[in-house]
Design a protein around this motif. Structure first.
Motif, PDB file in Angstrom:
ATOM      1  N   VAL A 135     -32.738  -8.570   2.517  1.00  0.00           N
ATOM      2  CA  VAL A 135     -31.983  -9.405   3.461  1.00  0.00           C
ATOM      3  C   VAL A 135     -31.630 -10.718   2.764  1.00  0.00           C
ATOM      4  O   VAL A 135     -32.516 -11.499   2.408  1.00  0.00           O
ATOM      5  N   MET A 195     -30.081 -16.047  -4.803  1.00  0.00           N
ATOM      6  CA  MET A 195     -30.747 -15.729  -6.070  1.00  0.00           C
ATOM      7  C   MET A 195     -31.970 -14.848  -5.861  1.00  0.00           C
ATOM      8  O   MET A 195     -32.233 -13.946  -6.665  1.00  0.00           O
ATOM      9  N   TRP A 198     -28.255  -6.744   2.726  1.00  0.00           N
ATOM     10  CA  TRP A 198     -27.481  -7.200   3.890  1.00  0.00           C
ATOM     11  C   TRP A 198     -27.323  -8.710   3.790  1.00  0.00           C
ATOM     12  O   TRP A 198     -28.322  -9.441   3.786  1.00  0.00           O
ATOM     13  N   GLY A 202     -24.490 -15.230  -3.357  1.00  0.00           N
ATOM     14  CA  GLY A 202     -24.857 -16.467  -4.084  1.00  0.00           C
ATOM     15  C   GLY A 202     -25.649 -17.460  -3.259  1.00  0.00           C
ATOM     16  O   GLY A 202     -26.336 -18.313  -3.818  1.00  0.00           O
ATOM     17  N   TRP A 227     -27.615 -27.142 -11.908  1.00  0.00           N
ATOM     18  CA  TRP A 227     -28.267 -27.095 -13.220  1.00  0.00           C
ATOM     19  C   TRP A 227     -29.195 -25.903 -13.351  1.00  0.00           C
ATOM     20  O   TRP A 227     -29.782 -25.438 -12.367  1.00  0.00           O
ATOM     21  N   GLN A 266     -32.584 -25.512 -14.485  1.00  0.00           N
ATOM     22  CA  GLN A 266     -33.632 -26.508 -14.692  1.00  0.00           C
ATOM     23  C   GLN A 266     -34.806 -25.897 -15.455  1.00  0.00           C
ATOM     24  O   GLN A 266     -34.894 -24.685 -15.598  1.00  0.00           O
ATOM     25  N   THR A 298     -35.237 -12.588   2.265  1.00  0.00           N
ATOM     26  CA  THR A 298     -35.100 -13.752   1.380  1.00  0.00           C
ATOM     27  C   THR A 298     -34.334 -14.900   2.024  1.00  0.00           C
ATOM     28  O   THR A 298     -33.856 -15.781   1.323  1.00  0.00           O
TER      29      THR A 298
HETATM   30  C1  LIG Z   1     -26.951 -29.097  -2.897  1.00  0.00           C
HETATM   31  C2  LIG Z   1     -27.995 -28.302  -3.635  1.00  0.00           C
HETATM   32  C3  LIG Z   1     -28.192 -28.518  -4.974  1.00  0.00           C
HETATM   33  C4  LIG Z   1     -29.134 -27.775  -5.669  1.00  0.00           C
HETATM   34  N1  LIG Z   1     -29.258 -27.971  -7.015  1.00  0.00           N
HETATM   35  C5  LIG Z   1     -30.042 -27.133  -7.730  1.00  0.00           C
HETATM   36  C6  LIG Z   1     -29.992 -27.170  -9.158  1.00  0.00           C
HETATM   37  O1  LIG Z   1     -29.259 -27.966  -9.757  1.00  0.00           O
HETATM   38  N2  LIG Z   1     -30.779 -26.289  -9.840  1.00  0.00           N
HETATM   39  C7  LIG Z   1     -31.598 -25.378  -9.210  1.00  0.00           C
HETATM   40  O2  LIG Z   1     -32.277 -24.604  -9.894  1.00  0.00           O
HETATM   41  N3  LIG Z   1     -31.640 -25.330  -7.850  1.00  0.00           N
HETATM   42  C8  LIG Z   1     -30.867 -26.158  -7.103  1.00  0.00           C
HETATM   43  N4  LIG Z   1     -30.851 -26.068  -5.745  1.00  0.00           N
HETATM   44  C9  LIG Z   1     -31.759 -25.112  -5.096  1.00  0.00           C
HETATM   45  C10 LIG Z   1     -31.246 -23.678  -5.210  1.00  0.00           C
HETATM   46  O3  LIG Z   1     -29.895 -23.621  -4.829  1.00  0.00           O
HETATM   47  C11 LIG Z   1     -32.086 -22.789  -4.309  1.00  0.00           C
HETATM   48  O4  LIG Z   1     -33.453 -22.950  -4.602  1.00  0.00           O
HETATM   49  C12 LIG Z   1     -31.765 -21.313  -4.479  1.00  0.00           C
HETATM   50  O5  LIG Z   1     -30.375 -21.094  -4.595  1.00  0.00           O
HETATM   51  C13 LIG Z   1     -32.354 -20.577  -3.290  1.00  0.00           C
HETATM   52  O6  LIG Z   1     -32.063 -19.208  -3.386  1.00  0.00           O
HETATM   53  P1  LIG Z   1     -32.556 -18.213  -2.240  1.00  0.00           P
HETATM   54  O7  LIG Z   1     -32.069 -16.862  -2.609  1.00  0.00           O
HETATM   55  O8  LIG Z   1     -34.006 -18.390  -2.015  1.00  0.00           O
HETATM   56  O9  LIG Z   1     -31.882 -18.741  -0.899  1.00  0.00           O
HETATM   57  P2  LIG Z   1     -30.334 -18.806  -0.533  1.00  0.00           P
HETATM   58  O10 LIG Z   1     -29.509 -19.119  -1.713  1.00  0.00           O
HETATM   59  O11 LIG Z   1     -30.235 -19.705   0.647  1.00  0.00           O
HETATM   60  O12 LIG Z   1     -29.993 -17.311  -0.105  1.00  0.00           O
HETATM   61  C14 LIG Z   1     -30.299 -16.805   1.146  1.00  0.00           C
HETATM   62  C15 LIG Z   1     -29.189 -15.875   1.544  1.00  0.00           C
HETATM   63  O13 LIG Z   1     -29.530 -15.311   2.814  1.00  0.00           O
HETATM   64  C16 LIG Z   1     -28.367 -15.236   3.599  1.00  0.00           C
HETATM   65  N5  LIG Z   1     -28.768 -15.149   5.010  1.00  0.00           N
HETATM   66  C17 LIG Z   1     -29.207 -16.137   5.830  1.00  0.00           C
HETATM   67  N6  LIG Z   1     -29.495 -15.641   7.048  1.00  0.00           N
HETATM   68  C18 LIG Z   1     -29.244 -14.307   6.986  1.00  0.00           C
HETATM   69  C19 LIG Z   1     -29.355 -13.244   7.926  1.00  0.00           C
HETATM   70  N7  LIG Z   1     -29.796 -13.455   9.177  1.00  0.00           N
HETATM   71  N8  LIG Z   1     -28.989 -11.994   7.535  1.00  0.00           N
HETATM   72  C20 LIG Z   1     -28.549 -11.750   6.260  1.00  0.00           C
HETATM   73  N9  LIG Z   1     -28.429 -12.738   5.333  1.00  0.00           N
HETATM   74  C21 LIG Z   1     -28.784 -13.983   5.683  1.00  0.00           C
HETATM   75  C22 LIG Z   1     -27.620 -16.504   3.262  1.00  0.00           C
HETATM   76  O14 LIG Z   1     -26.255 -16.427   3.609  1.00  0.00           O
HETATM   77  C23 LIG Z   1     -27.852 -16.582   1.745  1.00  0.00           C
HETATM   78  O15 LIG Z   1     -26.844 -15.923   1.024  1.00  0.00           O
HETATM   79  C24 LIG Z   1     -29.921 -26.806  -5.008  1.00  0.00           C
HETATM   80  C25 LIG Z   1     -29.731 -26.590  -3.638  1.00  0.00           C
HETATM   81  C26 LIG Z   1     -28.782 -27.324  -2.963  1.00  0.00           C
HETATM   82  C27 LIG Z   1     -28.581 -27.038  -1.493  1.00  0.00           C
END
Ligand SMILES: Cc1cc2nc3c(=O)[nH]c(=O)nc-3n(C[C@H](O)[C@H](O)[C@H](O)COP(=O)(O)OP(=O)(O)OC[C@H]3O[C@@H](n4cnc5c(N)ncnc54)[C@H](O)[C@@H]3O)c2cc1C
Length: 349
Positions: A27, A31, A50, A57, A76, A78, A240
């Motif tokens: 889900v 990343m 999904w 992304g 970045w 990092q 996720t």
């Molecule tokens: C402005 C900003 C700058 C950042 N800068 C950096 C940086 O420079 N370097 C770095 O390493 N990290 C950075 N981060 C942090 C980094 O972006 C996150 O830690 C990382 O992208 C999180 O990935 P994730 O897969 O855990 O969550 P997310 O990327 O939030 O992915 C979750 C996914 O779940 C989907 N979703 C939500 N609800 C549902 C649902 N009910 N059903 C199905 N899908 C759903 C969302 O649409 C999303 O695609 C930054 C974050 C932000 C906001």
């Protein structure tokens, strides 16, 4: 950070495969979700992702300006030397540019400078605070009796290192856990944006876009996902979505009470970005490629990446958090861009 999310996704996939599951749902296609899906694929296990939005992304997202991609979310790679995504970027030949966060050029009215020992003192104060205390409590008390440091230096440090990083009010942040150590060393940004990496990661992954999961039912025979009129059964699901989003998904059986209470108490910080392209460069060269501007008001801060190396066009990526952001982001894109540019231009003089 993106690589932490990715690694967590990979770890969840390893767990699911080792538990003997053969048909697995993921889900979310950020990343973490992409890390999970790729690892499942690598191990020959069928995975269906999904994703609520119409793109993959998650919090790595970008925008095209003048035909070139810039990041609006994560920017970045990092902890570069230990970053699995950095290795991947190298492998697929992406160009990266280093930013030296330890040496930003502070623009605007002369500042006092922040003594090196200030961070140690802040960490000691936060570390000895009660588990319920917020960073705001500790900093507020310190500012009332700043001792050997100037109050302005304490404010500048907190704004740059905590307000800018978390995007959250200091009253929301735990004194014990709200100030992360050790980010910003040797970070590099990707020319053309994170999406180049995301596109590569999503290649060959079975992603169902615009399919927000609304309910997850766990039974003896596996897991059922419900969302957008679709219902499907799997052996297991790897969820996720960001933690606060968990509260919007119905779980059957319900999540344990203490999890629900904890999730309900979490808030989201807010950092926004603006990409500005200019015909001519009007700001000073600085080898670190990074600039900081403090406003006159409490917690007013923005930082700027010089991204001109992307394609040679003078380009700034501004990061805003705190009260400045709240006042700035109410307008149209053009108004936001104009006001953000004005803040930078005023600071350059
Ligand atoms: C402005 C900003 C700058 C950042 N800068 C950096 C940086 O420079 N370097 C770095 O390493 N990290 C950075 N981060 C942090 C980094 O972006 C996150 O830690 C990382 O992208 C999180 O990935 P994730 O897969 O855990 O969550 P997310 O990327 O939030 O992915 C979750 C996914 O779940 C989907 N979703 C939500 N609800 C549902 C649902 N009910 N059903 C199905 N899908 C759903 C969302 O649409 C999303 O695609 C930054 C974050 C932000 C906001």
């Amino acid at each position: 950070m993106t690589h932490g999310a990715y690694e967590q996704g990979v770890a969840a996939a390893e767990w699911a495969v080792e538990a003997g599951h053969l048909r697995i749902a993921v889900v979310g296609a950020g990343m973490a979700g992409l890390g999970a899906a790729r690892e499942l694929g690598r191990r020959g296990v069928a995975a269906e992702v999904w994703e609520a939005r119409n793109r993959v992304g998650g919090r790595t997202t970008g925008v095209d300006v003048g035909g070139f991609g810039f990041d609006l979310g994560a920017n970045w790679l990092q902890q570069y030397d230990d970053n699995v995504l950095a290795r991947l970027a190298e492998e697929i030949g992406l160009a990266v540019v280093a930013t030296d966060f330890t040496d930003p050029l502070v623009l605007g009215p002369a500042r006092l400078g922040v003594p090196k020992e200030l961070e140690g003192e802040l960490r000691a104060r936060l570390g000895s605070a009660s588990p319920q205390a917020a960073i705001g409590d500790v900093v507020g008390e310190w500012l009332r009796e700043p001792g050997r440091f100037a109050a302005a230096a304490i404010r500048d440090f907190v704004d740059a290192e905590i307000v800018m990083d978390s995007g959250a009010p200091l009253s929301w942040l735990s004194a014990r856990y709200g100030f992360e150590p050790g980010v910003g060393e040797g970070d590099r940004w990707i020319v053309g944006g994170y999406r180049l990496l995301v596109e590569h990661l999503a290649g060959g992954v079975d992603v169902r876009l615009q399919r927000p999961v609304t309910e997850i039912r766990v039974g003896e025979r596996g897991v059922t996902l419900v969302g957008d009129g679709q219902v499907a059964d799997f052996d297991a699901a790897i969820v996720t979505v960001p933690l606060p989003v968990l509260a919007t998904i119905g779980f059957a059986p319900a999540l344990p009470d203490r999890h629900r209470v904890a999730v309900g108490r979490l808030g989201m910080g807010r950092v926004e970005k603006v990409v500005l392209r200019f015909e001519r460069r009007f700001w000073p060269e600085h080898a670190a490629g990074y600039y900081r501007v403090h406003g006159p008001g409490e917690n007013e801060i923005c930082e700027w990446l010089d991204a001109s190396a992307a394609d040679g066009v003078p380009t700034l990526v501004g990061l805003f958090a705190g009260p400045w952001l709240e006042e700035l982001w109410d307008g149209t894109d053009a108004e936001v861009a104009e006001r953000a540019a004005e803040i930078f231009r005023d600071a350059v003089g």
